[in-house]
Design a protein around this motif. Structure first.
Motif, short mmCIF file in Angstrom:
data_model
loop_
_atom_site.label_atom_id
_atom_site.label_comp_id
_atom_site.label_asym_id
_atom_site.label_seq_id
_atom_site.Cartn_x
_atom_site.Cartn_y
_atom_site.Cartn_z
N PHE A 27 -31.71 70.98 61.13
CA PHE A 27 -32.12 71.95 62.15
C PHE A 27 -31.42 73.31 61.99
O PHE A 27 -31.56 74.18 62.84
N CYS A 28 -30.64 73.46 60.92
CA CYS A 28 -29.85 74.68 60.75
C CYS A 28 -30.72 75.83 60.25
O CYS A 28 -31.37 75.73 59.21
N PRO A 29 -30.73 76.96 60.97
CA PRO A 29 -31.56 78.10 60.54
C PRO A 29 -31.09 78.74 59.24
O PRO A 29 -31.89 79.31 58.51
N TYR A 30 -29.79 78.63 58.95
CA TYR A 30 -29.28 79.21 57.70
C TYR A 30 -29.71 78.35 56.51
O TYR A 30 -30.16 78.86 55.50
N ALA A 31 -29.54 77.03 56.67
CA ALA A 31 -29.95 76.13 55.59
C ALA A 31 -31.47 76.20 55.40
O ALA A 31 -31.98 76.05 54.28
N GLU A 32 -32.17 76.46 56.49
CA GLU A 32 -33.64 76.57 56.39
C GLU A 32 -34.03 77.72 55.46
O GLU A 32 -34.99 77.61 54.70
N ARG A 33 -33.27 78.81 55.50
CA ARG A 33 -33.57 79.94 54.60
C ARG A 33 -33.58 79.46 53.14
O ARG A 33 -34.50 79.74 52.39
N THR A 34 -32.53 78.74 52.80
CA THR A 34 -32.39 78.29 51.41
C THR A 34 -33.45 77.25 51.07
O THR A 34 -34.03 77.28 49.98
N ASN A 51 -23.32 65.73 58.62
CA ASN A 51 -23.03 65.67 60.05
C ASN A 51 -21.96 66.73 60.33
O ASN A 51 -20.80 66.57 59.96
N LEU A 52 -22.35 67.81 60.98
CA LEU A 52 -21.45 68.95 61.14
C LEU A 52 -20.41 68.73 62.25
O LEU A 52 -19.49 69.52 62.41
N LYS A 53 -20.56 67.64 62.99
CA LYS A 53 -19.55 67.28 64.00
C LYS A 53 -18.50 66.35 63.43
O LYS A 53 -17.48 66.08 64.05
N SER A 54 -18.81 65.78 62.25
CA SER A 54 -17.91 64.80 61.65
C SER A 54 -18.07 64.93 60.14
O SER A 54 -18.73 64.13 59.49
N LYS A 55 -17.46 66.01 59.61
CA LYS A 55 -17.75 66.36 58.22
C LYS A 55 -16.96 65.49 57.23
O LYS A 55 -15.75 65.29 57.42
N PRO A 56 -17.64 65.04 56.20
CA PRO A 56 -16.91 64.28 55.17
C PRO A 56 -15.88 65.18 54.46
O PRO A 56 -16.13 66.38 54.29
N LEU A 65 -15.09 76.44 54.54
CA LEU A 65 -15.60 76.90 55.84
C LEU A 65 -16.34 75.77 56.56
O LEU A 65 -16.58 75.84 57.77
N GLY A 66 -16.72 74.75 55.79
CA GLY A 66 -17.39 73.59 56.39
C GLY A 66 -18.79 73.88 56.89
O GLY A 66 -19.28 73.23 57.80
N GLN A 67 -19.43 74.90 56.30
CA GLN A 67 -20.78 75.26 56.77
C GLN A 67 -21.83 74.96 55.72
O GLN A 67 -21.57 75.03 54.51
N VAL A 68 -23.02 74.63 56.22
CA VAL A 68 -24.19 74.54 55.36
C VAL A 68 -24.96 75.83 55.50
O VAL A 68 -24.86 76.50 56.54
N PRO A 69 -25.73 76.25 54.49
CA PRO A 69 -26.04 75.54 53.26
C PRO A 69 -24.98 75.76 52.17
O PRO A 69 -24.26 76.75 52.17
N VAL A 70 -24.95 74.78 51.26
CA VAL A 70 -24.20 74.91 50.01
C VAL A 70 -25.11 74.38 48.90
O VAL A 70 -25.76 73.35 49.09
N PRO A 79 -21.99 78.64 48.30
CA PRO A 79 -22.21 78.54 49.75
C PRO A 79 -22.88 79.82 50.28
O PRO A 79 -23.17 80.72 49.49
N GLU A 80 -23.11 79.91 51.58
CA GLU A 80 -23.63 81.09 52.28
C GLU A 80 -25.12 81.30 51.97
O GLU A 80 -25.50 81.52 50.82
N SER A 81 -25.92 81.32 53.03
CA SER A 81 -27.37 81.39 52.84
C SER A 81 -27.80 82.61 52.02
O SER A 81 -28.65 82.50 51.13
N THR A 82 -27.20 83.77 52.29
CA THR A 82 -27.65 84.97 51.55
C THR A 82 -27.34 84.81 50.05
O THR A 82 -28.20 85.08 49.21
#
Ligand SMILES: N[C@@H](CCC(=O)N[C@@H](CS)C(=O)NCC(=O)O)C(=O)O
Length: 237
Positions: A27-34, A51-56, A65-70, A79-82
């Motif tokens: 459901f992530c709008p940034y990952a959706e871009r990629t 799972n962004l609430k319980s990251k491996p 940074l623990g963010q998607v997308p990568v 990393p980073e959508s742009t």
């Protein structure tokens, strides 16, 4: 590969040589871009949802940074959508998305940065600041009309910015749904150029394949704002 999100304590799903992977969240709008760029350019890839609430730990090792997308392929990690979208377009040049004209390319980056400020705002602030959202949309309405070679920001074909703006645009009605306040809806007639753009976007196979409808986004988003997002929502397996 299962679409279910990997959580803390899960085993790292081994990568395969030469296979491009995106770490995503459905459901992530940034990952959706990629994901849209991957799909539009028909780039073979596999998806690993996080799972962004319980990251491996293995995910945090890829992106502190623990963010998607990568993106990951062999020893390369982006990393980073742009950055991911630019990189994909450079490495897979077929069906080019970035304009050759440096001026236009520079302005696409300006748009991306301006759009980023809307996306990173608290959505409920946007609800109370509808005028701010409209000002924002008016900016893109005017810029797209001024380009004059639409329907896309890229002209007759989409550019990266089209895929960066789309996830923001489709999520705008979520607020009206969640707040059960139709007054928070944006009147399409106020932004006719964006309306034509949205129609053209919906015809693209990448958009048809990817999208959750706004109601499903809203159901996810309800859980997200309560702090209990269900990353596996609507999955059968
Ligand atoms: N600047 C990043 C933002 C990505 C982002 O915020 N992703 C969210 C999910 S929609 C995320 O991974 N959040 C987890 C966290 O921040 O801990 C980009 O453009 O890729």
């Amino acid at each position: 590969m299962s679409q279910k999100a990997y959580s803390q304590g899960s085993t790292f799903p081994a990568t395969k040589p030469g296979v491009l992977r995106i770490y995503s969240m459905r459901f992530c709008p940034y990952a959706e871009r990629t994901r849209l760029v991957l799909s539009h350019k028909n780039i073979p890839h596999e998806i690993v949802n996080i799972n962004l609430k319980s990251k491996p730990d293995w995910f945090l090792a890829l992106n502190p940074l623990g963010q998607v997308p990568v993106l990951q392929i062999d020893d390369k990690i982006v990393p980073e959508s742009t950055a991911t979208c630019d990189w994909l377009d450079d490495v897979y040049p077929e069906n080019r998305l970035q304009p050759a004209d440096p001026y236009r390319r520079a302005w696409d980056r300006v748009y991306a940065s301006y759009n980023g400020s809307l996306l990173s705002n608290d959505p409920f602030e946007l609800h109370t600041n509808l005028e701010g959202v409209k000002k924002h949309l008016q900016f893109f309405e005017d810029k797209l009309r001024a380009r004059g070679d639409g329907p896309f920001f890229g002209g007759s074909k989409p550019c990266i910015f089209d895929f960066m703006f789309w996830p923001t645009f489709v999520r705008l009605p979520i607020i009206a749904i969640i707040k059960e306040n139709p007054a928070a809806n944006i009147d399409e007639n106020e932004f006719p150029t964006l309306e034509t753009w949205a129609k053209a976007m919906k015809e693209l196979p990448a958009i048809k394949d990817d999208a959750f409808d706004v109601e499903r986004h809203a159901i996810f988003f309800r859980g997200h704002v309560k702090g209990t997002p269900d990353y596996d929502m609507f999955l059968d397996e």
